[in-house]
Design a protein around this motif. Structure first.
Motif, mmCIF file in Angstrom:
data_model
loop_
_atom_site.group_PDB
_atom_site.id
_atom_site.type_symbol
_atom_site.label_atom_id
_atom_site.label_comp_id
_atom_site.label_asym_id
_atom_site.label_seq_id
_atom_site.Cartn_x
_atom_site.Cartn_y
_atom_site.Cartn_z
ATOM 1 N N CYS A 1 69.175 37.730 49.662
ATOM 2 C CA CYS A 1 67.764 37.485 49.929
ATOM 3 C C CYS A 1 66.908 38.535 49.197
ATOM 4 O O CYS A 1 65.887 38.203 48.577
ATOM 5 C CB CYS A 1 67.563 37.546 51.438
ATOM 6 N N PHE A 2 67.340 39.810 49.231
ATOM 7 C CA PHE A 2 66.639 40.856 48.462
ATOM 8 C C PHE A 2 66.614 40.465 46.979
ATOM 9 O O PHE A 2 65.593 40.591 46.302
ATOM 10 C CB PHE A 2 67.347 42.212 48.610
ATOM 11 N N ASP A 3 67.760 39.969 46.479
ATOM 12 C CA ASP A 3 67.846 39.630 45.052
ATOM 13 C C ASP A 3 66.940 38.440 44.711
ATOM 14 O O ASP A 3 66.308 38.415 43.647
ATOM 15 C CB ASP A 3 69.305 39.334 44.657
ATOM 16 N N LYS A 4 66.868 37.456 45.627
ATOM 17 C CA LYS A 4 66.037 36.274 45.349
ATOM 18 C C LYS A 4 64.546 36.614 45.425
ATOM 19 O O LYS A 4 63.748 36.107 44.638
ATOM 20 C CB LYS A 4 66.386 35.144 46.325
ATOM 21 N N ILE A 5 64.165 37.454 46.378
ATOM 22 C CA ILE A 5 62.753 37.839 46.484
ATOM 23 C C ILE A 5 62.350 38.643 45.235
ATOM 24 O O ILE A 5 61.257 38.471 44.691
ATOM 25 C CB ILE A 5 62.500 38.651 47.785
ATOM 26 N N ALA A 6 63.283 39.478 44.760
ATOM 27 C CA ALA A 6 62.987 40.256 43.536
ATOM 28 C C ALA A 6 62.747 39.316 42.361
ATOM 29 O O ALA A 6 61.925 39.598 41.485
ATOM 30 C CB ALA A 6 64.140 41.205 43.238
ATOM 31 N N ARG A 7 63.464 38.190 42.367
ATOM 32 C CA ARG A 7 63.279 37.211 41.283
ATOM 33 C C ARG A 7 61.877 36.594 41.387
ATOM 34 O O ARG A 7 61.192 36.425 40.392
ATOM 35 C CB ARG A 7 64.354 36.130 41.356
ATOM 36 N N ILE A 8 61.437 36.271 42.619
ATOM 37 C CA ILE A 8 60.084 35.705 42.797
ATOM 38 C C ILE A 8 59.048 36.726 42.320
ATOM 39 O O ILE A 8 58.070 36.391 41.664
ATOM 40 C CB ILE A 8 59.809 35.368 44.288
ATOM 41 N N PRO B 1 69.671 44.310 40.344
ATOM 42 C CA PRO B 1 69.666 43.753 41.687
ATOM 43 C C PRO B 1 68.380 44.102 42.430
ATOM 44 O O PRO B 1 67.787 45.156 42.207
ATOM 45 C CB PRO B 1 70.888 44.415 42.342
ATOM 46 N N GLY B 2 67.970 43.215 43.320
ATOM 47 C CA GLY B 2 66.668 43.329 43.964
ATOM 48 C C GLY B 2 66.545 44.463 44.969
ATOM 49 O O GLY B 2 65.475 45.060 45.105
ATOM 50 N N GLY B 3 67.652 44.746 45.686
ATOM 51 C CA GLY B 3 67.580 45.703 46.790
ATOM 52 C C GLY B 3 66.951 47.044 46.417
ATOM 53 O O GLY B 3 65.934 47.438 47.001
ATOM 54 N N PRO B 4 67.512 47.752 45.440
ATOM 55 C CA PRO B 4 66.976 49.080 45.120
ATOM 56 C C PRO B 4 65.512 49.031 44.652
ATOM 57 O O PRO B 4 64.733 49.919 44.988
ATOM 58 C CB PRO B 4 67.891 49.577 43.991
ATOM 59 N N LYS C 1 71.305 42.977 34.439
ATOM 60 C CA LYS C 1 69.866 43.181 34.648
ATOM 61 C C LYS C 1 69.079 42.367 33.638
ATOM 62 O O LYS C 1 68.056 41.761 33.942
ATOM 63 C CB LYS C 1 69.528 44.669 34.421
ATOM 64 N N GLU C 2 69.577 42.363 32.406
ATOM 65 C CA GLU C 2 68.913 41.638 31.316
ATOM 66 C C GLU C 2 68.848 40.144 31.613
ATOM 67 O O GLU C 2 67.893 39.465 31.275
ATOM 68 C CB GLU C 2 69.693 41.806 29.993
ATOM 69 N N ILE C 3 69.920 39.638 32.249
ATOM 70 C CA ILE C 3 70.042 38.197 32.487
ATOM 71 C C ILE C 3 69.395 37.802 33.813
ATOM 72 O O ILE C 3 68.945 36.674 33.984
ATOM 73 C CB ILE C 3 71.542 37.797 32.471
ATOM 74 N N GLY C 4 69.341 38.730 34.754
ATOM 75 C CA GLY C 4 68.710 38.452 36.048
ATOM 76 C C GLY C 4 69.703 38.053 37.123
ATOM 77 O O GLY C 4 69.308 37.572 38.181
ATOM 78 N N GLY C 5 70.997 38.241 36.877
ATOM 79 C CA GLY C 5 72.015 37.924 37.891
ATOM 80 C C GLY C 5 73.389 37.912 37.246
ATOM 81 O O GLY C 5 73.503 37.900 36.015
ATOM 82 N N VAL C 6 74.429 37.892 38.075
ATOM 83 C CA VAL C 6 75.798 37.948 37.551
ATOM 84 C C VAL C 6 76.233 36.578 37.029
ATOM 85 O O VAL C 6 76.071 35.573 37.718
ATOM 86 C CB VAL C 6 76.783 38.403 38.664
ATOM 87 N N VAL C 7 76.788 36.550 35.812
ATOM 88 C CA VAL C 7 77.378 35.318 35.269
ATOM 89 C C VAL C 7 78.899 35.485 35.408
ATOM 90 O O VAL C 7 79.485 36.351 34.749
ATOM 91 C CB VAL C 7 76.989 35.108 33.787
ATOM 92 N N PRO C 8 79.538 34.706 36.305
ATOM 93 C CA PRO C 8 80.947 34.952 36.640
ATOM 94 C C PRO C 8 81.879 35.045 35.426
ATOM 95 O O PRO C 8 82.707 35.952 35.342
ATOM 96 C CB PRO C 8 81.314 33.759 37.524
ATOM 97 N N GLN D 1 78.703 46.698 35.645
ATOM 98 C CA GLN D 1 78.129 45.784 34.639
ATOM 99 C C GLN D 1 76.647 45.525 34.929
ATOM 100 O O GLN D 1 76.038 44.663 34.300
ATOM 101 C CB GLN D 1 78.911 44.466 34.680
ATOM 102 N N ILE D 2 76.097 46.288 35.901
ATOM 103 C CA ILE D 2 74.727 46.015 36.358
ATOM 104 C C ILE D 2 73.714 46.034 35.212
ATOM 105 O O ILE D 2 72.864 45.153 35.107
ATOM 106 C CB ILE D 2 74.322 46.990 37.490
#
Ligand code: KG4
Ligand code: ZN
Length: 332
Positions: free
Chosen positions: A167-174, A180-183, A40-47, A35-36
């Protein structure tokens, strides 16, 4: 003797993934619906949305998995499913699907800890020797696990706050570069220089981790630049951040292997796909194993691999009483 097969289901977060794995840990078929792109459009997973998408997809993934293997459910010996940890709603879709298959087709049912899955992803392409030290680095977890045998898990260290992937995901948001931020950060870091000075929280003798200090430092650096009307050099920041996370992870893994006598070492989970982490880790530990990249992030095949250990130990669940456990731990 006739070969045995496990059909394994993983739905703990935003991947609906089902695999058929034989008793020699060969992956016969493996189908994943991720579902990535949507998140991606939303910026994170909505449970809530993730659970609904699992409901929409799981039957198709199941059919396709059997079709690719050219098998029917009658040829399957047991059903395995991730029971936790993960998002409650997402886990429940997989667990209820597995229960239904087990009752309808009279199959044995195996509950798998998602983190055992990440570790045993190794068994698909490696011969793991014990005692073994595993560093699990994923979106939700950063844990050091010492294993005397394939089925004994002792947690010897873990994060006090954020997980490495988180942490990778949060830094990508900044940096405003997506999810997801890692890749993304992995790619950006290759184009940048290590010029920003970031902290190493808990740089002590313990085997525990802390990443929230790096996140706070990142916010502060960004805000100070904004106040001065200057902009963050994003590639340099990605490079500095990634180098620090890699330094932290490898320092703690090295300390763990100095305290515990092990025959082999692994880094598993989504963050083990990171190119700098891999390159530096292989330099440091010649006996290191990292699963194939397709088995690093969440997938059904790793659940099948872990399920064989339980099958061989006769550890089955009663389909009437099995439930999801979003807070399931490993080795505590
Ligand atoms: O294991 P996983 O698929 O899901 C969980 O169980 O959490 O891990 C997902 C995490 C995400 O935080 C993602 O940003 C991170 O793994 N990730 C990476 C890379 N690829 C995925 N982190 C750093 N570098 C990568 N190349
Ligand atoms: Zn995972």
């Amino acid at each position: 003797m006739k070969k045995k097969y496990i059909l394994a289901i993983e739905t703990s977060c935003d991947e609906t993934s089902i695999a058929i794995v034989d008793q020699d840990i060969n992956v016969i078929s493996h189908v994943t619906n991720t579902q990535i792109e949507f998140f991606k459009e939303i910026g994170g997973v909505v449970p809530e949305m993730a659970s609904r998408m699992h409901v929409d997809n799981i039957l198709y993934v199941y059919d396709q998995c059997l079709n690719e293997a050219e098998m029917t459910i009658d040829e399957i010996d047991a059903i395995a499913v991730t029971v936790g940890p993960g998002l409650n709603g997402s886990l429940l879709i997989g667990v209820n699907f597995a229960k239904t298959l087990s009752l309808l087709h009279h199959k044995k049912l195996i509950g798998v800890n998602h983190l055992h899955g990440h570790i045993h992803a190794l068994d698909i392409e490696h011969d793991v020797t014990y005692p073994h030290m595993s560093l699990i680095v994923s979106g939700g977890h950063t844990e050091l696990i010492y294993m005397q045998t394939a089925s004994s898990y002792q947690k010897i260290g873990g994060t006090h706050d954020d997980a490495a992937g988180e942490c990778f995901d949060k830094i990508a948001r900044i940096l405003n570069v997506g999810y997801p931020g890692g890749p993304v950060i992995d790619k950006m870091a290759k184009k940048g220089k290590n010029t920003y000075d970031l902290p190493f929280p808990m740089n002590d003798k313990s085997l525990d981790f802390s990443f929230s200090g790096i996140k706070t430092a990142a916010y502060n650096i960004n805000n100070q630049l904004l106040m001065k009307n200057e902009v963050l050099r994003k590639n340099d920041f990605a490079c500095s951040f990634q180098s620090k996370v890699v330094e932290i992870l490898l320092t703690k893994l090295k300390a763990a292997t100095e305290l515990y006598d092990v025959k082999s070492i692994s880094i598993v989970g989504g963050v083990s796909a990171n190119s700098e982490l891999k390159a530096k880790a292989f330099e440091l530990f010649p006996q290191l194993m990292i699963p194939n990249i397709k088995y690093c992030t969440d997938n059904g095949a790793m659940i099948g691999a872990a399920a064989w250990i339980k099958y061989n130990n006769n550890e089955f669940l009663d389909p009437f009483s099995v439930d999801a456990n979003p807070n399931l731990k490993v080795g505590e």
